[in-house]
Scaffold this motif. Structure first.
Motif, short mmCIF file in Angstrom:
data_model
loop_
_atom_site.label_atom_id
_atom_site.label_comp_id
_atom_site.label_asym_id
_atom_site.label_seq_id
_atom_site.Cartn_x
_atom_site.Cartn_y
_atom_site.Cartn_z
N TYR A 23 -10.31 -8.41 -0.04
CA TYR A 23 -10.59 -8.66 1.39
C TYR A 23 -11.02 -7.49 2.01
O TYR A 23 -12.01 -7.68 2.83
CB TYR A 23 -9.25 -8.86 1.94
N TRP A 24 -10.72 -6.37 1.68
CA TRP A 24 -11.20 -4.86 2.16
C TRP A 24 -12.90 -4.71 1.93
O TRP A 24 -13.41 -4.24 2.70
CB TRP A 24 -10.41 -3.83 1.76
N ILE B 153 -10.54 2.84 -0.60
CA ILE B 153 -9.42 1.58 -1.15
C ILE B 153 -8.55 1.89 -2.25
O ILE B 153 -7.44 1.44 -2.21
CB ILE B 153 -10.39 0.39 -1.48
N ARG C 114 -5.94 3.64 -1.24
CA ARG C 114 -4.97 3.23 -0.04
C ARG C 114 -4.04 2.61 -1.07
O ARG C 114 -2.75 2.19 -0.52
CB ARG C 114 -5.58 2.23 0.69
N ASP D 217 0.89 -1.06 -0.02
CA ASP D 217 -0.10 -0.01 -0.05
C ASP D 217 0.79 1.32 -0.01
O ASP D 217 0.29 2.33 0.43
CB ASP D 217 -1.17 -0.07 1.20
N SER E 41 -14.18 -4.87 5.45
CA SER E 41 -13.99 -3.35 6.26
C SER E 41 -14.88 -2.55 5.67
O SER E 41 -15.84 -2.75 4.78
CB SER E 41 -12.36 -3.10 5.68
N LYS F 241 -18.89 -6.14 -3.69
CA LYS F 241 -19.29 -5.95 -2.30
C LYS F 241 -20.56 -6.47 -1.84
O LYS F 241 -20.82 -7.14 -0.80
CB LYS F 241 -19.00 -4.42 -1.88
N ALA G 39 -5.95 -7.69 -1.83
CA ALA G 39 -6.11 -6.85 -0.67
C ALA G 39 -7.54 -6.21 -0.87
O ALA G 39 -8.29 -5.95 0.17
CB ALA G 39 -4.79 -6.00 -0.41
N MET H 91 -14.44 0.38 4.40
CA MET H 91 -14.00 1.37 3.54
C MET H 91 -14.57 1.41 2.26
O MET H 91 -15.12 0.55 1.65
CB MET H 91 -12.49 1.13 3.25
#
Length: 323
Positions: free
Chosen positions: A277-278, A289, A292, A232, A282, A317, A274, A284
């Motif tokens: 996963y977020w 994202i 990031r 990141d 998460s 999502k 990643a 976010m």
């Protein structure tokens, strides 16, 4: 008049002064001189004019030579200071100037470093030809000896260079006398290149290749760890190269050979995992994202994500997909 071993060793030492480390010259002079003297003795012994007295003196000289050579060629032997004063090992008079192909030697050592076996075979052929051309004014027997001397020097240079690259010196130190004897026994100059390749260079290249594979794996592991810890950030192959003190193109090649994927591709794939996963665990937003993961804008992130997943980050999502 019978020429003794000392005569031949002294004649040989003049050449050795040009190509052999000073501390090694006594052994080399006696080894090489003994071979030349033995050839002359055999020719004389076959002569019809050689009587029994001559043959007895030859045999007596041979026994003395064997004892002296055995002592000189034993580990830790030192030259006789009296004989040194007579100029046996380090005579002031130099032999005829013979051209040694130093430029080919440099190319050979570079090929050893680069593990280029085919190139080494080509260069050894050129080396033999150049060494023979440099001694073309000599007789055929002396010309063969000069080519052998050139290979003695080249062999020692290859061994020293291999040791500087980390090849264990024990592998060669005990065999120096044996290597010299093998060179002397080779019947023609065309066999010298193949002998050096099989006896010295192939074992050296095998060791260096093993070390190189180990080092490549180590470098690849370090770069993968950087990706996992700094995906990141603005991580790039150039940043890795600066930290590891290597050329960026070299590191890129090493990584691709070891990981079977480019560094950029591996970094992009890890960032994509990643992002998935977020998106699932998460709170976010897509824009957060994207920032990031160092995308210039969220649209680039959405475009990249859709290309790999077949849906937008928002759709992923909401989908409940846990891949």
């Amino acid at each position: 008049m019978i020429r003794t071993l000392q005569d031949y060793a002294g004649q040989t030492a003049a050449r050795l002064n040009r190509i052999w480390p000073r501390e090694e010259q006594p052994r080399a002079a006696y080894t090489w001189g003994k071979a030349a003297w033995a050839r002359e003795r055999k020719r004389a012994a076959r002569s019809l004019r050689a009587g029994s007295s001559f043959r007895r003196r030859c045999l007596a000289q041979e026994r003395r030579t064997d004892r002296r050579s055995a002592w000189l060629l034993s580990p830790g032997s030192k030259p006789d200071p009296i004989e040194n004063q007579r100029g046996l090992f380090y005579p002031a008079a130099a032999g005829p100037s013979v051209s040694y192909p130093e430029d080919i030697e440099e190319q050979l050592l570079e090929a050893v470093k680069g593990l280029r076996r085919e190139r080494l075979n080509e260069l050894l052929t050129v080396f033999t030809k150049r060494a023979a051309e440099g001694a073309r004014s000599l007789s055929s027997m002396d010309r063969l000896d000069e080519v052998r001397f050139a290979y003695v020097r080249l062999t020692m240079q290859c061994i020293s260079y291999a040791q500087s690259l980390g090849v264990c010196s024990i592998r060669f130190e005990a065999a120096r006398g044996t290597l010299l004897a093998q060179i002397i026994r080779l019947p023609n100059q065309d066999d010298l290149g193949a002998w050096l390749m099989d006896t010295v260079l192939h074992p050296v290249l095998d060791v260096l290749a093993s070390k190189s594979d180990s080092r490549r794996q180590q470098l690849t592991s370090q770069m993968i760890r950087m990706v996992h810890e700094e995906f990141d950030t603005d991580l790039s192959i150039e940043i890795c190269a600066r930290r590891l003190h290597y050329n960026a193109n070299y590191l890129s090649s090493v990584f691709k050979k070891a990981a079977h994927i480019s560094f950029t591709g591996y970094l992009a794939g890890y960032r994509h995992r990643a992002a998935k996963y977020w998106l699932k665990v998460s709170g976010m937003t897509v824009k957060q994202i994207a920032e990031r993961l160092r995308y210039n804008n969220s649209q680039n992130f959405i475009r990249s994500f859709r290309k790999q997943e077949g849906m937008t980050p928002g759709q992923y999502k909401q989908s409940g997909d846990t891949r």
